[in-house]
Design a protein around this motif. Structure first.
Motif, PDB file in Angstrom:
ATOM      1  N   SER A  99       0.831  -1.280   0.045  1.00  0.00           N
ATOM      2  CA  SER A  99      -0.083  -0.116   0.042  1.00  0.00           C
ATOM      3  C   SER A  99       0.880   1.290   0.069  1.00  0.00           C
ATOM      4  O   SER A  99       0.339   2.116  -0.277  1.00  0.00           O
ATOM      5  CB  SER A  99      -1.000   0.177   0.999  1.00  0.00           C
ATOM      6  OG  SER A  99      -0.080   0.333   2.416  1.00  0.00           O
ATOM      7  N   SER A 114       2.819   2.015   2.345  1.00  0.00           N
ATOM      8  CA  SER A 114       3.000   2.184   4.151  1.00  0.00           C
ATOM      9  C   SER A 114       3.175   0.590   4.733  1.00  0.00           C
ATOM     10  O   SER A 114       3.650   0.712   5.779  1.00  0.00           O
ATOM     11  CB  SER A 114       1.719   2.783   4.804  1.00  0.00           C
ATOM     12  OG  SER A 114       1.611   4.344   4.111  1.00  0.00           O
ATOM     13  N   ILE A 115       2.415  -0.253   4.075  1.00  0.00           N
ATOM     14  CA  ILE A 115       2.665  -1.537   4.830  1.00  0.00           C
ATOM     15  C   ILE A 115       2.628  -2.567   3.615  1.00  0.00           C
ATOM     16  O   ILE A 115       2.014  -2.353   2.582  1.00  0.00           O
ATOM     17  CB  ILE A 115       1.304  -1.823   5.542  1.00  0.00           C
ATOM     18  CG1 ILE A 115       1.608  -3.370   6.208  1.00  0.00           C
ATOM     19  CG2 ILE A 115      -0.020  -1.886   5.041  1.00  0.00           C
ATOM     20  CD1 ILE A 115       0.553  -3.628   7.284  1.00  0.00           C
ATOM     21  N   ASN A 128       6.608  -2.586   7.711  1.00  0.00           N
ATOM     22  CA  ASN A 128       5.845  -1.469   8.029  1.00  0.00           C
ATOM     23  C   ASN A 128       6.790  -0.549   6.916  1.00  0.00           C
ATOM     24  O   ASN A 128       7.339  -0.606   6.094  1.00  0.00           O
ATOM     25  CB  ASN A 128       6.214  -0.856   9.245  1.00  0.00           C
ATOM     26  CG  ASN A 128       7.778  -0.654   9.680  1.00  0.00           C
ATOM     27  OD1 ASN A 128       8.778  -0.751   8.899  1.00  0.00           O
ATOM     28  ND2 ASN A 128       7.933  -0.202  11.056  1.00  0.00           N
ATOM     29  N   ALA A 129       6.354   0.820   6.847  1.00  0.00           N
ATOM     30  CA  ALA A 129       6.620   2.011   6.003  1.00  0.00           C
ATOM     31  C   ALA A 129       8.197   2.092   6.131  1.00  0.00           C
ATOM     32  O   ALA A 129       8.915   2.341   4.686  1.00  0.00           O
ATOM     33  CB  ALA A 129       6.250   3.332   6.256  1.00  0.00           C
ATOM     34  N   GLU A 130       9.007   1.841   6.937  1.00  0.00           N
ATOM     35  CA  GLU A 130      10.517   1.827   6.910  1.00  0.00           C
ATOM     36  C   GLU A 130      11.209   0.460   6.591  1.00  0.00           C
ATOM     37  O   GLU A 130      12.576   0.291   6.392  1.00  0.00           O
ATOM     38  CB  GLU A 130      11.075   1.936   8.412  1.00  0.00           C
ATOM     39  CG  GLU A 130      10.582   3.509   8.868  1.00  0.00           C
ATOM     40  CD  GLU A 130       9.227   3.641   9.308  1.00  0.00           C
ATOM     41  OE1 GLU A 130       8.656   2.801   9.804  1.00  0.00           O
ATOM     42  OE2 GLU A 130       8.554   4.720   8.804  1.00  0.00           O
ATOM     43  N   ASP A 159      -3.292   1.773   4.218  1.00  0.00           N
ATOM     44  CA  ASP A 159      -2.242   2.513   4.900  1.00  0.00           C
ATOM     45  C   ASP A 159      -1.431   2.024   6.171  1.00  0.00           C
ATOM     46  O   ASP A 159      -0.407   2.058   6.197  1.00  0.00           O
ATOM     47  CB  ASP A 159      -2.634   3.953   5.050  1.00  0.00           C
ATOM     48  CG  ASP A 159      -2.664   4.799   3.557  1.00  0.00           C
ATOM     49  OD1 ASP A 159      -1.873   4.078   2.723  1.00  0.00           O
ATOM     50  OD2 ASP A 159      -3.166   5.687   3.624  1.00  0.00           O
ATOM     51  N   VAL A 160      -2.551   1.596   7.017  1.00  0.00           N
ATOM     52  CA  VAL A 160      -1.863   1.184   8.384  1.00  0.00           C
ATOM     53  C   VAL A 160      -2.643  -0.482   8.749  1.00  0.00           C
ATOM     54  O   VAL A 160      -2.266  -0.923   9.681  1.00  0.00           O
ATOM     55  CB  VAL A 160      -2.383   1.891   9.480  1.00  0.00           C
ATOM     56  CG1 VAL A 160      -1.451   3.262   9.175  1.00  0.00           C
ATOM     57  CG2 VAL A 160      -3.870   2.228   9.472  1.00  0.00           C
TER      58      VAL A 160
END
Length: 287
Positions: A7, A9-10, A26-28, A117-118
């Motif tokens: 997405s 972000s994930i 996760n996004a990182e 997103d999350v």
């Protein structure tokens, strides 16, 4: 074969073998899911058509006995891809020669994964495609890294429940459900985590008041798990330094120690009428 959802972000990767979730980042780009190391060779198996064990690993139906090992066969079957998109996918498993040797019922199990997103949403649809009642249980078994990020001890982590959980818990003996409950280790709505918590196998809430939990330390990444349609919750790790923690929404449990009857009479199973379906889902939120 695998398929990765993203997405922005994930991201989540799913494989056809067992329709198993095998990565959540996760996004990182930090991997949050256990990567099936030597301590336990799975990531997030699907438990179907049983959760836990049957007595003597035997399923009884209409006077016949079928071999059924712990957690059922779905996790070891290859699912068919029905749909693969950038942010969602669906896989199907239907009864076949291999399944009928252990489970004499017609079914279709559809598993859908979707990211935004999350959130990562995992949805299950069990359909009775036969002409007799379909008895079944189903469970999620996602294993998250423990600790979630390097630099913190395991004891820094805890689980916060959405509601207070004063009720006793259940434990297993030889993989079967003990008759007597035990005092809960949950204080109010908080469970402190330690390896010693799992010396006696899983912590089982057979009727949790909560419908969501948050797994986190006081800093770093966090996981929130919400569920619908599931009635029980298992929390499990190995008490020998294994760096993972399983948060498991269940519909059904292992057989009670004293139960040795027909599968249709097993406590806690779903009974799905011909042509009908049962829907269950859980959501992983990354914070």
């Amino acid at each position: 074969m695998t398929h990765t959802l993203d997405s922005g972000s994930i991201s989540a990767t799913i494989k056809a073998a067992g329709a198993e979730l095998c990565s959540v980042k996760n996004a990182e780009g930090l991997e949050l899911l256990w990567q099936a190391g030597p301590a336990w060779p799975r990531h997030s198996p699907i438990l179907f058509p049983i959760v836990g064990r049957l007595k003597n690993d035997e399923l009884r139906h209409r006077g016949k006995t079928f071999s059924m090992t712990q957690h059922g066969f779905a996790r070891d079957q290859t699912f068919d891809w029905r749909e693969r998109r950038k942010t969602s996918c669906t896989l199907d498993l239907t009864d076949n020669v291999a399944s009928r040797a252990h489970f004499p019922f017609a079914f279709r199990l559809a598993v859908t994964y979707a990211v935004d997103d999350v959130h990562l949403d995992v949805r299950f649809e069990i359909t009775n495609t036969g002409d007799e009642t379909l008895p079944a249980s189903l469970g999620g078994h996602p294993a998250f890294n423990w600790p979630l990020a390097p630099g913190l001890p395991k004891e820094a982590y805890g689980i916060q429940f959405s509601n207070e959980e004063p009720a006793p818990i259940r434990r297993l003996k030889g993989g079967l459900l003990r008759a007597k409950s035990e005092p809960t280790p949950i204080k109010g709505n908080t469970l402190a985590l330690s390896e010693q918590l799992f010396t006696d196998d899983a912590v089982i809430l057979d009727r949790p008041a909560s419908r969501s939990i948050r797994y986190a330390a006081d800093r770093g990444p966090a996981i929130t798990l919400q569920w619908q349609g599931f009635r029980e919750l298992g929390i499990w790790s190995k008490p020998d330094g294994a760096p993972f923690l399983c948060l498991e929404p269940w519909r059904g449990t292992a057989s009670p120690l004293d139960f040795d009857g027909e599968f249709l009479d097993k406590p806690g199973i779903m009974k799905i009428a011909p042509g009908k379906s049962e829907m269950l889902s859980y959501r992983i939120s990354v914070g």
